[in-house]
Design a protein around this motif. Structure first.
Motif, PDB file in Angstrom:
ATOM      1  N   ILE A 182       0.866  -1.181   0.000  1.00  0.00           N
ATOM      2  CA  ILE A 182       0.000   0.000   0.000  1.00  0.00           C
ATOM      3  C   ILE A 182       0.905   1.233   0.000  1.00  0.00           C
ATOM      4  CG2 ILE A 182      -1.771   1.292   1.250  1.00  0.00           C
ATOM      5  CD1 ILE A 182      -2.790  -1.325   0.107  1.00  0.00           C
ATOM      6  N   SER A 183       0.709   2.108  -0.981  1.00  0.00           N
ATOM      7  CA  SER A 183       1.598   3.270  -1.107  1.00  0.00           C
ATOM      8  C   SER A 183       1.146   4.449  -0.254  1.00  0.00           C
ATOM      9  CB  SER A 183       1.699   3.706  -2.573  1.00  0.00           C
ATOM     10  OG  SER A 183       0.416   3.996  -3.097  1.00  0.00           O
ATOM     11  N   ALA A 184      -0.152   4.526   0.069  1.00  0.00           N
ATOM     12  CA  ALA A 184      -0.656   5.636   0.884  1.00  0.00           C
ATOM     13  C   ALA A 184      -1.990   5.233   1.495  1.00  0.00           C
ATOM     14  CB  ALA A 184      -0.817   6.904   0.039  1.00  0.00           C
ATOM     15  N   ALA A 185      -2.306   5.841   2.629  1.00  0.00           N
ATOM     16  CA  ALA A 185      -3.577   5.561   3.297  1.00  0.00           C
ATOM     17  C   ALA A 185      -3.966   6.764   4.142  1.00  0.00           C
ATOM     18  CB  ALA A 185      -3.468   4.314   4.177  1.00  0.00           C
ATOM     19  N   CYS A 186      -5.266   6.956   4.325  1.00  0.00           N
ATOM     20  CA  CYS A 186      -5.720   8.051   5.178  1.00  0.00           C
ATOM     21  C   CYS A 186      -7.133   7.773   5.670  1.00  0.00           C
ATOM     22  CB  CYS A 186      -5.663   9.395   4.452  1.00  0.00           C
ATOM     23  SG  CYS A 186      -6.903   9.602   3.155  1.00  0.00           S
ATOM     24  N   VAL A 187      -7.521   8.491   6.720  1.00  0.00           N
ATOM     25  CA  VAL A 187      -8.875   8.450   7.252  1.00  0.00           C
ATOM     26  C   VAL A 187      -9.495   9.823   7.041  1.00  0.00           C
ATOM     27  CG1 VAL A 187     -10.291   8.070   9.301  1.00  0.00           C
ATOM     28  CG2 VAL A 187      -8.195   6.755   8.993  1.00  0.00           C
ATOM     29  N   LEU A 188     -10.672   9.867   6.437  1.00  0.00           N
ATOM     30  CA  LEU A 188     -11.319  11.145   6.166  1.00  0.00           C
ATOM     31  C   LEU A 188     -12.089  11.639   7.387  1.00  0.00           C
ATOM     32  CD1 LEU A 188     -12.766  10.627   2.566  1.00  0.00           C
ATOM     33  CD2 LEU A 188     -10.524  11.515   3.244  1.00  0.00           C
ATOM     34  N   SER A 189     -12.424  12.922   7.369  1.00  0.00           N
ATOM     35  CA  SER A 189     -13.275  13.480   8.410  1.00  0.00           C
ATOM     36  C   SER A 189     -14.685  12.920   8.281  1.00  0.00           C
ATOM     37  CB  SER A 189     -13.324  15.012   8.287  1.00  0.00           C
ATOM     38  OG  SER A 189     -12.038  15.577   8.423  1.00  0.00           O
ATOM     39  N   PHE A 190     -15.465  13.033   9.334  1.00  0.00           N
ATOM     40  CA  PHE A 190     -16.842  12.560   9.282  1.00  0.00           C
ATOM     41  C   PHE A 190     -17.626  13.288   8.185  1.00  0.00           C
ATOM     42  CE2 PHE A 190     -15.942  11.487  13.824  1.00  0.00           C
ATOM     43  CZ  PHE A 190     -16.121  10.115  13.691  1.00  0.00           C
ATOM     44  N   PHE A 191     -18.528  12.544   7.549  1.00  0.00           N
ATOM     45  CA  PHE A 191     -19.456  13.025   6.524  1.00  0.00           C
ATOM     46  C   PHE A 191     -18.780  13.353   5.197  1.00  0.00           C
ATOM     47  CE2 PHE A 191     -21.223  14.424  10.701  1.00  0.00           C
ATOM     48  CZ  PHE A 191     -22.170  13.415  10.796  1.00  0.00           C
ATOM     49  N   PHE A 192     -17.501  12.972   5.029  1.00  0.00           N
ATOM     50  CA  PHE A 192     -16.860  13.062   3.720  1.00  0.00           C
ATOM     51  C   PHE A 192     -16.982  11.741   2.973  1.00  0.00           C
ATOM     52  CE2 PHE A 192     -15.235  16.954   5.318  1.00  0.00           C
ATOM     53  CZ  PHE A 192     -14.814  17.701   4.231  1.00  0.00           C
ATOM     54  N   GLY A 193     -17.561  10.740   3.624  1.00  0.00           N
ATOM     55  CA  GLY A 193     -17.826   9.464   2.990  1.00  0.00           C
ATOM     56  C   GLY A 193     -19.319   9.189   3.033  1.00  0.00           C
ATOM     57  N   VAL A 194     -19.684   7.912   2.968  1.00  0.00           N
ATOM     58  CA  VAL A 194     -21.092   7.513   3.002  1.00  0.00           C
ATOM     59  C   VAL A 194     -21.479   7.193   4.445  1.00  0.00           C
ATOM     60  CG1 VAL A 194     -22.775   5.827   2.201  1.00  0.00           C
ATOM     61  CG2 VAL A 194     -20.952   6.600   0.668  1.00  0.00           C
ATOM     62  N   GLY A 195     -22.558   7.801   4.942  1.00  0.00           N
ATOM     63  CA  GLY A 195     -23.053   7.475   6.268  1.00  0.00           C
ATOM     64  C   GLY A 195     -22.339   8.212   7.382  1.00  0.00           C
ATOM     65  N   ASN A 196     -22.430   7.661   8.596  1.00  0.00           N
ATOM     66  CA  ASN A 196     -21.907   8.350   9.779  1.00  0.00           C
ATOM     67  C   ASN A 196     -20.630   7.718  10.322  1.00  0.00           C
ATOM     68  OD1 ASN A 196     -23.041   5.995  10.728  1.00  0.00           O
ATOM     69  ND2 ASN A 196     -24.685   6.997  11.883  1.00  0.00           N
ATOM     70  N   HIS A 197     -19.910   7.002   9.454  1.00  0.00           N
ATOM     71  CA  HIS A 197     -18.586   6.486   9.792  1.00  0.00           C
ATOM     72  C   HIS A 197     -17.545   7.207   8.949  1.00  0.00           C
ATOM     73  CE1 HIS A 197     -19.656   2.564  11.949  1.00  0.00           C
ATOM     74  NE2 HIS A 197     -20.824   3.142  11.676  1.00  0.00           N
ATOM     75  N   ARG A 198     -16.338   7.299   9.445  1.00  0.00           N
ATOM     76  CA  ARG A 198     -15.253   7.861   8.644  1.00  0.00           C
ATOM     77  C   ARG A 198     -14.932   6.923   7.474  1.00  0.00           C
ATOM     78  NH1 ARG A 198     -12.038  11.816  11.423  1.00  0.00           N
ATOM     79  NH2 ARG A 198     -12.386  11.857  13.679  1.00  0.00           N
ATOM     80  N   ALA A 199     -14.640   7.490   6.320  1.00  0.00           N
ATOM     81  CA  ALA A 199     -14.171   6.702   5.194  1.00  0.00           C
ATOM     82  C   ALA A 199     -12.659   6.488   5.314  1.00  0.00           C
ATOM     83  CB  ALA A 199     -14.488   7.401   3.880  1.00  0.00           C
ATOM     84  N   ILE A 200     -12.208   5.316   4.949  1.00  0.00           N
ATOM     85  CA  ILE A 200     -10.783   4.986   4.963  1.00  0.00           C
ATOM     86  C   ILE A 200     -10.340   4.770   3.522  1.00  0.00           C
ATOM     87  CG2 ILE A 200      -9.019   3.362   5.743  1.00  0.00           C
ATOM     88  CD1 ILE A 200     -10.813   2.726   8.133  1.00  0.00           C
ATOM     89  N   LEU A 201      -9.294   5.463   3.101  1.00  0.00           N
ATOM     90  CA  LEU A 201      -8.797   5.370   1.736  1.00  0.00           C
ATOM     91  C   LEU A 201      -7.444   4.658   1.714  1.00  0.00           C
ATOM     92  CD1 LEU A 201      -9.560   8.961   0.350  1.00  0.00           C
ATOM     93  CD2 LEU A 201     -11.060   6.961   0.418  1.00  0.00           C
ATOM     94  N   LEU A 202      -7.291   3.750   0.769  1.00  0.00           N
ATOM     95  CA  LEU A 202      -6.015   3.081   0.544  1.00  0.00           C
ATOM     96  C   LEU A 202      -5.611   3.319  -0.913  1.00  0.00           C
ATOM     97  CD1 LEU A 202      -6.564  -0.455   2.161  1.00  0.00           C
ATOM     98  CD2 LEU A 202      -5.551   1.567   3.226  1.00  0.00           C
ATOM     99  N   GLU A 203      -4.326   3.516  -1.141  1.00  0.00           N
ATOM    100  CA  GLU A 203      -3.819   3.645  -2.504  1.00  0.00           C
ATOM    101  C   GLU A 203      -2.822   2.524  -2.748  1.00  0.00           C
ATOM    102  OE1 GLU A 203      -2.488   7.283  -5.174  1.00  0.00           O
ATOM    103  OE2 GLU A 203      -0.929   6.779  -3.711  1.00  0.00           O
ATOM    104  N   ARG A 204      -3.103   1.766  -3.779  1.00  0.00           N
ATOM    105  CA  ARG A 204      -2.214   0.677  -4.141  1.00  0.00           C
ATOM    106  C   ARG A 204      -1.784   0.873  -5.589  1.00  0.00           C
ATOM    107  NH1 ARG A 204      -3.265  -5.790  -4.758  1.00  0.00           N
ATOM    108  NH2 ARG A 204      -1.071  -6.414  -4.722  1.00  0.00           N
ATOM    109  N   VAL A 205      -0.516   1.039  -5.824  1.00  0.00           N
ATOM    110  CA  VAL A 205       0.022   1.292  -7.172  1.00  0.00           C
ATOM    111  C   VAL A 205       0.592  -0.002  -7.710  1.00  0.00           C
ATOM    112  CG1 VAL A 205       1.622   2.601  -8.563  1.00  0.00           C
ATOM    113  CG2 VAL A 205       0.509   3.670  -6.595  1.00  0.00           C
ATOM    114  N   GLU A 206       0.106  -0.416  -8.872  1.00  0.00           N
ATOM    115  CA  GLU A 206       0.605  -1.645  -9.516  1.00  0.00           C
ATOM    116  C   GLU A 206       1.533  -1.271 -10.676  1.00  0.00           C
ATOM    117  OE1 GLU A 206       0.391  -4.611  -8.579  1.00  0.00           O
ATOM    118  OE2 GLU A 206      -1.204  -4.510  -7.057  1.00  0.00           O
TER     119      GLU A 206
END
Length: 206
Positions: A182-206
């Motif tokens: 995994i080249s990068a990862a982050c947790v977004l602030s509330f309500f920047f994703g779907v619903g009332n949980h934080r969204a978690i983003l992963l970046e995988r470069v092939e």
């Protein structure tokens, strides 16, 4: 689902009962056009309870399986439509009286161990409704047989933030096998994703 051409989805829900158009539980995965060309197969939990969904990707000699899983809350509510109540009802019809959360942990781990033995790399995106720091599933995912890491905690080298808007603990996680880069990862602030949980983003470069 009204998706544009070239986009694939994998959804799962409890098919054994129907409480109307709105029913608690289940999960969904969506793969865009760029990912679609690598998808070899996709499905959900064999019990058809909507406990997890998965897609398998293949390319450059490697096979990666991405899983989304939802573990229901251990609620005290008596509502028969609650996800844990739905699962409990289905299991009892089969003569199984253990906690549905325990059964889900058992079955998910068994399935993922089988996939690892088949050579798949694993990424698990999880709403665990449990502390990702030290509760049972977190400990099971770190065991040597499957050896996965919470990628957010691994990168920031401390406990992750609360991931439910009314919570105080990290109950969602992005767990990856150690052979997944995994080249990068982050947790977004509330309500920047779907619903009332934080969204978690992963970046995988092939």
């Amino acid at each position: 689902m009204g998706l544009r051409e070239g986009v694939k989805s994998q959804t799962s829900h409890n098919v054994h009962e129907c409480f109307g158009k709105i029913q608690q539980g289940g999960n969904c995965m969506i793969a865009n056009e760029e990912v679609d060309q690598y998808i070899t197969t996709q499905d959900s939990d064999e019990e058809r309870l909507g406990r997890w969904s998965w897609i398998q990707l293949a390319g450059d000699g490697a096979v990666t399986r991405i899983i989304t899983a939802y573990i229901p809350c251990a609620t005290r509510k008596r509502a028969i439509s609650a996800t844990i109540a739905q699962e409990k009802s289905c299991w009892r019809l089969q003569g199984e009286y253990q906690c549905p959360r325990k059964l889900l942990r058992r079955d998910l781990m068994s399935t993922m161990l089988r996939w690892r033995e088949e050579g798949d790399k694993l990424i698990l995106l999880l709403d665990g409704n449990d502390n990702m720091k030290n509760e049972q599933l977190a400990r099971m995912l770190r065991c040597p047989d499957i050896d996965m890491k919470d990628d957010i905690k691994y990168r920031i080298e401390t406990d992750g933030p609360a991931t439910f808007v009314h919570g105080s603990r990290q109950i969602d996680g992005a767990w990856v096998a150690l052979d997944v880069e995994i080249s990068a990862a982050c947790v977004l602030s509330f309500f920047f994703g779907v619903g009332n949980h934080r969204a978690i983003l992963l970046e995988r470069v092939e």
